[in-house]
Design an enzyme around this catalytic site. Sequence first.
Site, PDB file in Angstrom:
ATOM      1  N   HIS A   1       9.602  -0.156   9.201  1.00  0.00           N
ATOM      2  CA  HIS A   1       8.709  -1.322   9.277  1.00  0.00           C
ATOM      3  C   HIS A   1       8.842  -2.218   8.042  1.00  0.00           C
ATOM      4  CE1 HIS A   1       6.501   0.558  12.615  1.00  0.00           C
ATOM      5  NE2 HIS A   1       6.412   1.664  11.902  1.00  0.00           N
TER       6      HIS A   1
ATOM      7  N   ASP B   1       0.854  -1.195   0.000  1.00  0.00           N
ATOM      8  CA  ASP B   1       0.000   0.000   0.000  1.00  0.00           C
ATOM      9  C   ASP B   1       0.891   1.247   0.000  1.00  0.00           C
ATOM     10  OD1 ASP B   1       0.984  -0.613   2.546  1.00  0.00           O
ATOM     11  OD2 ASP B   1      -0.778   0.126   3.607  1.00  0.00           O
TER      12      ASP B   1
HETATM   13  O1  LIG Z   1       0.293   5.520  13.472  1.00  0.00           O
HETATM   14  C1  LIG Z   1       0.158   4.896  12.434  1.00  0.00           C
HETATM   15  N1  LIG Z   1      -1.035   4.721  11.881  1.00  0.00           N
HETATM   16  C2  LIG Z   1      -1.190   4.059  10.719  1.00  0.00           C
HETATM   17  N2  LIG Z   1      -0.205   3.501  10.049  1.00  0.00           N
HETATM   18  C3  LIG Z   1       1.020   3.624  10.529  1.00  0.00           C
HETATM   19  C4  LIG Z   1       1.260   4.294  11.716  1.00  0.00           C
HETATM   20  N3  LIG Z   1       2.569   4.247  11.948  1.00  0.00           N
HETATM   21  C5  LIG Z   1       3.103   3.540  10.928  1.00  0.00           C
HETATM   22  N4  LIG Z   1       2.167   3.178  10.080  1.00  0.00           N
HETATM   23  C6  LIG Z   1       2.294   2.368   8.857  1.00  0.00           C
HETATM   24  O2  LIG Z   1       1.728   1.107   9.147  1.00  0.00           O
HETATM   25  C7  LIG Z   1       2.721   0.082   9.066  1.00  0.00           C
HETATM   26  C8  LIG Z   1       3.197  -0.331  10.448  1.00  0.00           C
HETATM   27  O3  LIG Z   1       2.176  -0.451  11.329  1.00  0.00           O
HETATM   28  C9  LIG Z   1       3.827   0.663   8.248  1.00  0.00           C
HETATM   29  O4  LIG Z   1       3.628   0.324   6.889  1.00  0.00           O
HETATM   30  C10 LIG Z   1       3.720   2.147   8.475  1.00  0.00           C
HETATM   31  O5  LIG Z   1       4.054   2.895   7.347  1.00  0.00           O
END
Ligand SMILES: O=c1[nH]cnc2c1ncn2[C@@H]1O[C@H](CO)[C@@H](O)[C@H]1O
Length: 324
Positions: A248, A16
């Site tokens: 991540h 995504d």
């Molecule tokens: O706070 C958040 N809310 C939503 N998505 C997030 C947040 N922080 C990181 N990611 C995204 O979700 C994945 C890891 O959980 C990673 O792909 C990151 O880009």
Amino acid sequence: METTLQPPKKIIIDTDPGIDDAMAIFVALRSPEVEVIGLTTIYGNVYTTLATRNALHLLEVAGRTDIPVAEGSHVTITKGTKLRIADFVHGADGLGNQNFPPPEGKPIEQSAAAFLVQQANLYPGKVTVVALGPLTNIALAIQLDPAFAKIIGQIVVLGGAFAVNGNVNPAAEANIFGDPDAADIVFTSGADVLAVGINVTHQVVLTDTDRDKLAQSGGKFAHYLCKILDVYFSYHRDSYCMKGVYLHDPTALLAAVNPSLITYTEGIVRVQTIGITRGLTLFYNKQKRFAEVTEWLDKPSVKVAVTVDAPSVLKLVMERLTDS
Ligand SMILES: O=c1[nH]cnc2c1ncn2[C@@H]1O[C@H](CO)[C@@H](O)[C@H]1O
């Protein structure tokens, strides 16, 4: 001593994009250990239509338009349309508000789920799916072909928060929260699943000094990423008071490329699908045989990453992005 050359591992990245997705895709394209045989798209950091556009764009930037992109689901596995989109993490365009021109390429006709099933059947036991977003497409593939879970090589999931707080709320990590029903299907499918949760990815941080090194390198990918990384850095500064960003997606990708970068434990994972803990991933280590019948009984085990060699992951990311 003679060394036997392994053929590169075939991987499909379900993505995504997403700033850290872009990093992971570029790292994959620079990793001789793997052959990227397709990208499939999903909502999460952006809506699916934009994810497809960004996936095509990234392949054009990389000069790899030979790699097919299959568009994934626009709704959750339960046909939910109220999606949580993390544009506040990645920018409205998913790529750091750079407003890149639209890609020239188009996705293939097949849906993501149909493509996953087709490739798994074409190379039984040989395809690794690296799932960087909510797990809807993978769950759809499992529903489409009852044999999918057994013929797919491995599913490496970036997702879950195992015994730590989530990043959407204290209970849930973003990718699992995006489609908890799909995640539960995948974790209980019997496939060889490796979950790399934020308990592990939060150990891998790209600092602002590292970003400067990327900027100063001659690497094409490094240079592109430095343009889009600003928004991701701002989000980490505001949310975590950090002068760096969590890697991540690249960490999960590299766990698929080189499993020795992580250690894992095995057990059963179920996902909470309702209530205030919706999206919670709960790991059962099978050390106790419970007297009661539980929702964990007779479910297949999965692998859950426990530790990561963070310096080596960071080194590989830096090397592969600067040497591009
Ligand atoms: O706070 C958040 N809310 C939503 N998505 C997030 C947040 N922080 C990181 N990611 C995204 O979700 C994945 C890891 O959980 C990673 O792909 C990151 O880009």
